[in-house]
Design an enzyme around this catalytic site. Structure first.
Site, PDB file in Angstrom:
ATOM      1  N   ASP A 132      11.006 -10.136   7.201  1.00 53.23           N
ATOM      2  CA  ASP A 132      11.402  -9.709   6.027  1.00 53.23           C
ATOM      3  C   ASP A 132      12.439  -8.343   6.346  1.00 53.23           C
ATOM      4  O   ASP A 132      12.086  -6.954   6.010  1.00 53.23           O
ATOM      5  CB  ASP A 132      10.010  -8.665   5.769  1.00 53.23           C
ATOM      6  N   GLY A 189       0.929  -1.159  -0.129  1.00 57.39           N
ATOM      7  CA  GLY A 189       0.083   0.092   0.064  1.00 57.39           C
ATOM      8  C   GLY A 189       0.951   1.268   0.119  1.00 57.39           C
ATOM      9  O   GLY A 189       1.971   1.146  -0.542  1.00 57.39           O
TER      10      GLY A 189
END
Length: 675
Positions: A469, A356
């Protein structure tokens, strides 16, 4: 005549100045009509009409101070010995939510009445750059209502004695001893007045803190610390109070205060002091009850109109699900975040990706700059990862982790509110045509920052947190270029000692450990593999995988290994550094990057071991073996100790990596077993 007047004036000055310079007692039974010549207030601190000082209000992440305006002499100027002193004060803390405090207040003695502190866990006293410095000359007694793991707080309701830092030299759960020596706990954030005595006896070098819910001082203090304050205190210092709020807010009130040098502080009587505000009691008079019964028919008609309005409002309102009630951080309204980001305008956009968009914003009430992450409807991250990020990052507090301030959900819109990182993400300084080139000193500091944060996730929290991540774009830099690990949307938590379950493979190509596609089990070791890729790209200024001539791909770890075999390891260093770097540190980082990038998870060090290596507590061997050709039963300790005893030369370029059969020395410090 003029001569006589001059003589009289000089006599008055001679008599008056010592009185000011040798002030040894303060007494405030309330603060009504007290002016700036007596007290210096800053931040949100105000004196209310009833004579009470309200240090903070229900605004998040603010701080304030209230100091006596003039410095007080605290040491014998001849001997350098600190005087004995005693202070008594009454305070009350009214929390925004009864079960959660935010954050705390402190009685303090400081060199300045204008402290450059931060809110949240720093209580407005210190900041991230000076906490723990001996040059602070700071003495404080904290009354903390939030448990901060970074400073080793024992709980969220404690009293601590702090010397130059917020990691208390001594602390205890708030309470007092009765006449029969029974300890009774006190809830600091109950909203009820608490009377405190802070005493220092210089003859025996003893600091003691005593609490009581009444005006009677218990015979036994709740907390004592043997320490000579003479090296800590300066000759003249300021005495007062500091308070701050965090993600949750509390109103901190000071009701009265007394202070005395070389003697007991003047007595305060709680019954004669102004009282903090209490919840208003609802009274229903007989007339009101009669009025309700007489107008019942009118109210029924009003309900019909109100029902239509309510139906429309509920139809458009946010639905709060069961899991949302268990989320810790502050929940913001959608309108508040929309206003903060100016309607999510393009000019406020900080960055975007598959998850996003991230916008810069300024919260309307507190005027604090924040970053608002808005998860898109089509995002692969989705609701599951959104919940993961809230539940994990919302409970974590470490100087090298991006702080989650709160969150919002409105139908399909998922939003997270973070501390604003003024210098953006690390990747924009490493790759492509960066306008600013980070020096090696800055890069090495950022590497150590990220290692510290990741080590905390793996071993310093109540559960094991796997980030999943770790990469340059998820390392954010504050205005001082301190590195902070962010984006916990893919994080997973499990109990220490447990085995993480199988899950779908997620992450970023180039940072994925080779065992992940095979086993589907993310682990602390797979985080270490990603950190190894980060080490190499910071040193080399290249991405872990990037295209090169003839449409081939350059795999960074393989390229570094080939240069190492050729004895040309320094050729991989980022050319943008123009040769200005510490060779020993660069070589150590490159070697550590390859060790962390080993195909075998058991060979990779833990993040705690990585921190020790980066801090210079343990040395890597001169020669390393090629990643991926090592016995899968061998651990990192075995890997280190499998080498011989040749010395490790920190200053010679001959310490480049070689083949697996060359002997070398290792540190005498032994690691624990790798995860």
């Amino acid at each position: 005549m003029q001569t006589h007047l001059q003589f009289l004036a000089s006599v008055l000055v001679f008599l008056f100045v010592p009185v000011l310079s040798q002030l040894d007692q303060l007494m405030y039974a309330g603060f009504k009509d007290v002016g700036p010549n007596n007290l210096t207030l800053d931040g949100t601190a105000v004196i209310e009409k009833n004579g009470i000082i309200r240090l903070t209000n229900e605004t998040n992440r603010i701080m304030s101070h209230a100091f006596y305006s003039l410095p007080i002499q605290l040491k014998n100027s001849t001997t350098g010995k600190a005087f004995s002193f005693s202070s008594s004060f009454a305070f009350a803390v009214v929390s925004e939510f009864p079960k959660f405090g935010g954050h705390g207040m402190a009685f303090t003695i400081a060199p300045s009445k204008h402290l450059k502190g931060l809110p949240i866990q720093y209580l407005g006293l210190l900041n991230s750059s000076n906490v723990g410095n001996f040059s602070n000359h700071l003495f404080a007694v904290e009354f903390d209502t939030a448990k901060d793991l970074d400073f080793g707080d024992i709980n969220d309701n404690h009293v601590g004695i702090d010397i130059n830092t917020l990691k208390s030299n001594a602390s205890v759960t708030a309470g007092y001893y009765t006449t029969d020596s029974t300890k009774q706990d006190i809830n600091i954030k109950s909203g009820k007045p608490i009377l405190v005595w802070v005493d220092y006896d210089s003859s025996v070098n003893l600091v003691s803190v005593t609490l009581s819910p009444t005006s009677i001082k218990p015979k036994t203090p709740i907390l004592s610390l043997h320490m000579d304050l003479s090296p800590i205190l300066l000759d003249n210092m300021y005495v007062g109070f500091s308070a701050s709020t965090g993600m949750l807010a509390s109103s901190h009130y000071l009701l009265g205060w007394s202070f005395k040098i070389n003697g007991p502080a003047p007595r305060l009587d709680l019954s004669s002091l102004p009282q903090p505000p209490q919840p208003k009691k609802k009274h229903m008079s007989l007339i009101f009850i009669t009025g309700i019964s007489l107008t019942a028919s009118v109210i029924v008609l009003c309900f019909v109109v109100f029902g239509i309005y309510l139906f429309r409002k509920i139809k458009n309102a946010d639905v709060i699900e069961a899991w949302e009630l268990q989320i810790g951080p502050h929940r913001y309204s959608y309108q508040e975040l929309k206003k903060a980001t100016k309607g999510f305008k393009e000019k406020e956009l900080l960055g975007q990706g598959g998850f996003g968009r991230v916008y810069k914003g300024t919260l309307p009430k507190s005027k604090i700059q924040v970053a608002v992450k808005r998860v898109s409807h089509e995002s692969k991250q989705g609701l599951r990862e959104f919940v993961s990020e809230i539940s994990s990052l919302g409970r974590l507090c470490h100087r090298n982790l991006v702080q989650l301030l709160g969150w919002c959900r409105r139908r399909g819109d998922l939003l997270l509110v973070y501390d604003f990182m003024a210098n953006g993400s690390l990747d924009k300084y490493l790759f492509d045509d960066a306008e600013i080139v980070l020096s090696w000193e800055q890069r090495f500091k950022i590497i150590k920052d990220v290692a510290s944060g990741l080590s905390f996730l793996h071993e310093g929290y109540e559960q094991v947190v796997i980030h999943r991540d770790v990469k340059a774009s998820n390392v954010l830099l504050d205005f001082e270029l301190n590195g902070k690990l962010g984006d916990f949307g893919l994080a997973r938590l499990y109990e220490h000692g447990a085995n993480p379950g199988t899950t779908r493979v997620v992450g970023t190509l180039g940072y994925l450990a080779p065992e992940l596609p095979r086993t589907g089990k993310a682990s602390t070791s797979s985080d270490v593999f990603a950190f190894g890729a980060l080490l190499l790209e910071v040193a080399c200024g290249r991405r872990p995988i990037e295209p090169k001539a003839l449409e081939q791909e350059l795999v960074l770890v393989e390229w570094v290994w080939e240069k190492y075999k050729q004895g040309k390891l320094l050729e991989v260093v980022d050319p943008k550094l123009n040769g200005r770097f510490d060779e020993c540190e660069v070589i150590m980082v490159l070697k550590l990057g390859m060790v962390c990038s080993n195909d075998m998870p058991t060979i990779r060090p833990s993040m705690r071991q990585v921190v020790m290596i980066l801090d210079g507590e343990v040395e890597l061997p001169n020669e390393l073996r090629k990643p991926g050709i090592i016995d899968s039963q061998e651990g990192f300790d075995d890997f280190l100790h499998s080498f011989g005893t040749s010395s490790f030369d920190k200053t010679s370029s001959s310490s480049y990596l070689g083949n697996r059969d060359v002997n070398t020395n290792t540190s005498s410090i032994s690691f624990a077993n790798s995860p």
